[in-house]
Design an enzyme around this catalytic site. Structure first.
Site, PDB file in Angstrom:
ATOM      1  N   PRO A 142       0.814  -1.221   0.000  1.00 36.00           N
ATOM      2  CG  PRO A 142       0.053  -0.925   2.207  1.00 36.00           C
ATOM      3  CD  PRO A 142       0.829  -1.871   1.323  1.00 36.00           C
ATOM      4  N   GLY A 143       1.659   1.419  -1.066  1.00 37.15           N
ATOM      5  CA  GLY A 143       2.334   2.694  -1.287  1.00 37.15           C
ATOM      6  C   GLY A 143       1.332   3.672  -1.852  1.00 37.15           C
ATOM      7  CG  ASN A 176       8.644   4.428 -16.562  1.00 45.61           C
ATOM      8  OD1 ASN A 176       8.099   5.473 -16.232  1.00 45.61           O
ATOM      9  ND2 ASN A 176       8.088   3.250 -16.355  1.00 45.61           N
ATOM     10  CG  ASN A 184      11.052   7.191 -14.078  1.00 47.71           C
ATOM     11  OD1 ASN A 184      10.331   7.998 -14.644  1.00 47.71           O
ATOM     12  ND2 ASN A 184      10.565   6.249 -13.292  1.00 47.71           N
ATOM     13  CB  ALA A 226      -1.403   8.071  -6.018  1.00 43.84           C
ATOM     14  CE  LYS A 262       4.242   4.370 -16.671  1.00 50.07           C
ATOM     15  NZ  LYS A 262       3.444   3.541 -15.764  1.00 50.07           N
TER      16      LYS A 262
END
Length: 295
Positions: A8-9, A179, A183, A120, A175
């Site tokens: 649950p990050g 990245n 990143n 998020a 994707k």
């Protein structure tokens, strides 16, 4: 459905809350020793989830794995005997290769891979913010996973838009390209995504993308330098105010996902005998930083 969210990050917490609000029986599996794990989304009331409950895990119809790529093996394999053989394993993380590393251990489960642009951010251990609406693509990793397209309806009720992609490998590589371009560079330079639009970074971003296109072409994945560059530039603009996960990890001197992002690209390039100097240089610099922290 009975659902366990492993990790649950930020993204995992967002999905846990949204699936709970959609009426599912959700529990979490985390590094915390608390029996109940509280999560607050934006300014909403706190929700408390059962945490590390083997009974809940054993009863789960769906295991949503949202740990970082390098944590996948240690998060799943120690608990594999407690998971029902018909439970769906849904992996949602940046990078590629982590599921391949444990494929033989999970081949009897229905396995589904996801890639998402939902954004998020955690401002505190139990406080998550939904910072950007996006979309999620799902696809089967094995033959049993290919039969799980009904999951799009389940997840769409919680956090739309969700679609099924019969060629999820193409979506994962697209994707990965984004990245690779964003990143490592934002992590090393400690800049927000939008700052990569500056002239001093643009030629390097173009080199990174060109190398990715060469590898994708060798993998027989349709792409072009022009189209992929356009996508990368659009993401840089759309997420201009965002801090990449690697920027955050490097700021806090945490292990990054570089092995499963740029590292996966480099491994695939070597298989085809393709030189990727721009990506290799960024990979080496990130690994040097990680080694320095470990020492």
């Amino acid at each position: 459905m009975n659902i366990t969210v492993v990790g649950p990050g930020a993204v995992g917490s967002l999905w846990a809350i949204k699936l709970h609000q959609a009426g599912h029986n959700v529990s979490v599996w985390s590094r915390s020793t608390q029996a109940n794990y509280p999560i607050s989304l934006d300014d909403q009331s706190e929700v408390r989830f059962h945490n590390n409950d083997q009974t809940k895990l054993a009863a789960s119809d769906l295991i949503l794995i949202t740990v970082k790529a390098w944590q996948v093996k240690s998060a799943i394999l120690p608990n594999i005997s407690h998971i029902h053989k018909d439970a769906i394993l849904l992996f949602m993380h940046n990078g590629m290769g982590a599921v391949d590393n444990i494929a033989s251990s999970i081949e009897h489960f229905p396995v589904v891979i996801a890639t998402t642009t939902q954004a998020a951010y955690k401002s505190a251990p139990n406080q998550v913010h939904h910072t950007g609406k996006g979309n999620t693509q799902l696809g089967g990793y094995n033959s049993k996973g290919n039969q799980c397209d009904f999951l799009t309806d389940v997840l769409n009720h919680a956090l739309p838009d969700v679609v099924w992609n019969n060629n999820i490998n193409q979506a994962l590589w697209n994707k990965l390209a984004i990245n690779c371009a964003i990143n490592p560079l934002t992590g090393l330079e400690q800049v927000k995504n939008g700052q990569l639009a500056d002239g001093k970074y643009q030629s390097l971003v173009s080199e990174i993308v060109a190398e990715v296109v060469e590898v994708m072409t060798a993998e027989k994945l349709p792409t072009s330098t022009e189209s992929l560059n356009l996508v990368v530039q659009q993401v840089i603009q759309a997420t201009a105010a965002n801090n990449s996960s690697m920027k955050q990890d490097m700021f806090y001197q945490r292990k990054t996902e570089i092995d499963f992002i740029t590292g996966h690209l480099l491994n695939t390039a070597r298989k085809h005998g393709i030189e990727t100097p721009a990506n290799q240089s960024l990979f080496d610099r990130v690994k040097q930083q990680e080694d320095a922290w470990n020492k």
